[in-house]
Design a protein around this motif. Structure first.
Motif, PDB file in Angstrom:
ATOM      1  N   GLN A 435       0.820  -1.216   0.000  1.00  0.00           N
ATOM      2  CA  GLN A 435       0.000   0.000   0.000  1.00  0.00           C
ATOM      3  C   GLN A 435       0.857   1.272   0.000  1.00  0.00           C
ATOM      4  O   GLN A 435       0.368   2.354   0.342  1.00  0.00           O
ATOM      5  CB  GLN A 435      -0.940  -0.003   1.218  1.00  0.00           C
ATOM      6  CG  GLN A 435      -1.887  -1.179   1.270  1.00  0.00           C
ATOM      7  CD  GLN A 435      -2.816  -1.254   0.073  1.00  0.00           C
ATOM      8  OE1 GLN A 435      -3.113  -0.222  -0.563  1.00  0.00           O
ATOM      9  NE2 GLN A 435      -3.269  -2.462  -0.259  1.00  0.00           N
ATOM     10  N   ASN A 438       0.721   3.604   2.965  1.00  0.00           N
ATOM     11  CA  ASN A 438      -0.572   4.171   3.374  1.00  0.00           C
ATOM     12  C   ASN A 438      -1.146   3.328   4.506  1.00  0.00           C
ATOM     13  O   ASN A 438      -1.599   2.206   4.308  1.00  0.00           O
ATOM     14  CB  ASN A 438      -1.531   4.198   2.178  1.00  0.00           C
ATOM     15  CG  ASN A 438      -2.834   4.917   2.502  1.00  0.00           C
ATOM     16  OD1 ASN A 438      -3.442   4.698   3.535  1.00  0.00           O
ATOM     17  ND2 ASN A 438      -3.244   5.789   1.589  1.00  0.00           N
ATOM     18  N   GLN A 441      -4.986   2.215   4.233  1.00  0.00           N
ATOM     19  CA  GLN A 441      -5.224   1.106   3.312  1.00  0.00           C
ATOM     20  C   GLN A 441      -4.587  -0.191   3.820  1.00  0.00           C
ATOM     21  O   GLN A 441      -5.150  -1.281   3.644  1.00  0.00           O
ATOM     22  CB  GLN A 441      -4.670   1.457   1.920  1.00  0.00           C
ATOM     23  CG  GLN A 441      -5.425   2.579   1.225  1.00  0.00           C
ATOM     24  CD  GLN A 441      -6.894   2.258   1.040  1.00  0.00           C
ATOM     25  OE1 GLN A 441      -7.262   1.134   0.692  1.00  0.00           O
ATOM     26  NE2 GLN A 441      -7.747   3.241   1.307  1.00  0.00           N
TER      27      GLN A 441
END
Length: 462
Positions: A435, A438, A441
């Protein structure tokens, strides 16, 4: 009472008929077989409690062949039928696992005594095994399993409020252990020696719920041919667990409120008031305050049952507890199947990476299903794929290293915490990498909250 079942194996038709009649007169259910081959076929479909087996059977008439066939009866007590000349061989059969022997010509009274002793002893051994198994199950707060912060909080709350008589409302998604918590509250209370009575408010039709809870008197309605004691009376002195109380009809809510306020009730059709002393623990997966606003749940009843609220989390919010839950379930399965069971690393990782919308209940049922089809004591990802053909590691295909690993992870291993930590670090690193760092996420991919992910990152110094 169910009849005890006996499989009678003898090549003499006249003896089979006579002995079968003797045993049937003693209230046994008897099936017969004229050969070892026939007996082995029948034992697969006829769940006999006892086998009566002639020592010399066709086509070989070789007692050693019969002795060698003893394991085929799968642990059932076997009484050898023998002639006087076969006494030494009968004793050898006992050394090889037979329970006893009886010599021809057979005295019906002696046969009845030997059969009754064998069946009684086997029944007692089975009950003892069940009692030992039950005693090894975690009880009290320990029954709510998990190392996560939320699991520890639930156990601490159970231990604090269990000795009191405060009413408890257990809330949370289905399959998260609400009844386990309720039983733990009972087991640790001063009412532990009294009954724990569980009522699923949504499983009993509305028109029957009142009579089930309150009981009824003879003649109260058509079909009420005698008095019936209700579940409230059965729970007197103990704990009444009202599961899924949010599904209780409004008309019944009014009557339950009166019981909680006054500690009294009338059986259906009765004029004699009954007094009740029971602790009420309720559970629901619904938002009761939302139901109150919708007019589907009484606000005064809500505050009567609430007392202390214990809230459970979905398993996806405490995935770190999956390995220790698997360990507990495997221990139970090992006692049930009488053999050692282990999970390979790829199997543990697969269980650890699933979303489990059905929560702990789904996790346990899945493990039960996979263990039942596993030909050995080692459960691997390949076994899982037999039931779940699309099974893979989380949302990604299994890594080469995980699918090729031959190392077995025994869940009773003393270094379980270290293995869980290493697995979590690897999964978090992988999710963050996929991700691009992130965290929101990555948390979604891992099936945990963003805050939960941040706590793990800080805990492991990632």
């Amino acid at each position: 009472m169910a009849q005890n079942k006996i499989l009678l194996v003898d090549d003499e038709p006249a003896f089979r008929e006579l002995a079968s009649r003797w045993l049937s007169n003693q209230s046994y259910h008897v099936e017969t077989a004229g050969s070892l081959e026939d007996a082995c076929d029948k034992i697969a479909s006829f769940d006999a409690d006892l086998v009566l087996l002639d020592l010399s059977m066709p086509p070989h008439f070789d007692p050693q062949v019969t002795i060698d066939a003893l394991p085929k009866f799968e642990g059932r007590p076997v009484i050898i039928i023998t002639g006087h000349a076969d006494r030494e061989l009968a004793l050898k059969a006992i050394e090889m696992g037979a329970w006893d022997f009886i010599a021809k010509p057979i005295d019906p009274d002696m046969l009845a005594v030997v059969v009754r002793r064998a069946i009684t002893k086997t029944k007692l051994e089975r009950e003892l095994t069940q009692l030992k198994s039950a005693s090894q199950q975690p009880r009290g707060a320990a029954a709510y399993i998990g190392h996560s912060q939320s699991a520890q909080k639930v156990r601490a709350l159970i231990e604090r409020i269990a000795p009191t008589d405060v009413r408890v409302l257990v809330t949370g998604p289905s399959g998260t252990g609400k009844e386990v918590i309720s039983r733990a509250l009972h087991d640790l209370s001063q009412r532990a020696t009294k009954p724990f009575v569980s009522v699923h408010c949504g499983a009993i039709p509305a028109e029957l719920l009142e009579s089930e809870l309150f009981g009824y008197v003879k003649g109260a309605f058509t079909g009420a041919e005698k008095d019936k004691v209700g579940l409230l009376s059965l729970a007197d002195g103990g704990t009444l667990f009202l599961d899924e109380i949010g599904e209780m009809p409004l008309a019944m809510q009014v009557k339950l409120l009166r019981v909680l306020q006054e500690g009294t009730f009338f059986p259906v059709g009765g004029r004699e008031q009954k007094h009740i002393d029971t602790r009420v623990v309720s559970a629901t997966n619904a938002d009761l305050m939302e139901k109150v606003r919708e007019g589907n749940f009484r606000e005064d009843l809500y505050y009567r049952i609430k007392g202390v609220n214990i809230e459970t989390q979905s398993l996806s919010e405490r995935l770190e507890d999956v390995p220790v839950l698997l360990q507990s379930f495997l221990s139970g399965l090992q006692r049930q199947h009488g053999k050692s069971l282990q999970l390979s690393p790829d199997a543990v990782q697969w269980f650890r990476e699933q979303a489990w919308p059905g929560n702990v209940r789904e996790l346990k049922n899945t493990l039960d299903s996979v263990a039942s089809i596993c030909p050995t004591g080692r459960i691997t990802l390949e076994d899982i794929k037999l039931l779940y053909p699309n099974a893979s590691m989380g949302r990604q295909a299994p890594s080469e290293s995980s699918t090729q690993s031959n190392e077995v992870l025994p869940l009773s291993n003393a270094t379980l915490d270290e293995q869980v930590k290493a697995l979590e670090i690897r999964l978090i690193d992988k999710a963050l990498s996929q991700q691009q760092g992130n965290r929101t996420q990555a948390a979604k991919q891992l099936g945990i909250s963003r805050q939960g992910l941040i706590k793990k990152i800080e805990r492991y110094g990632l």
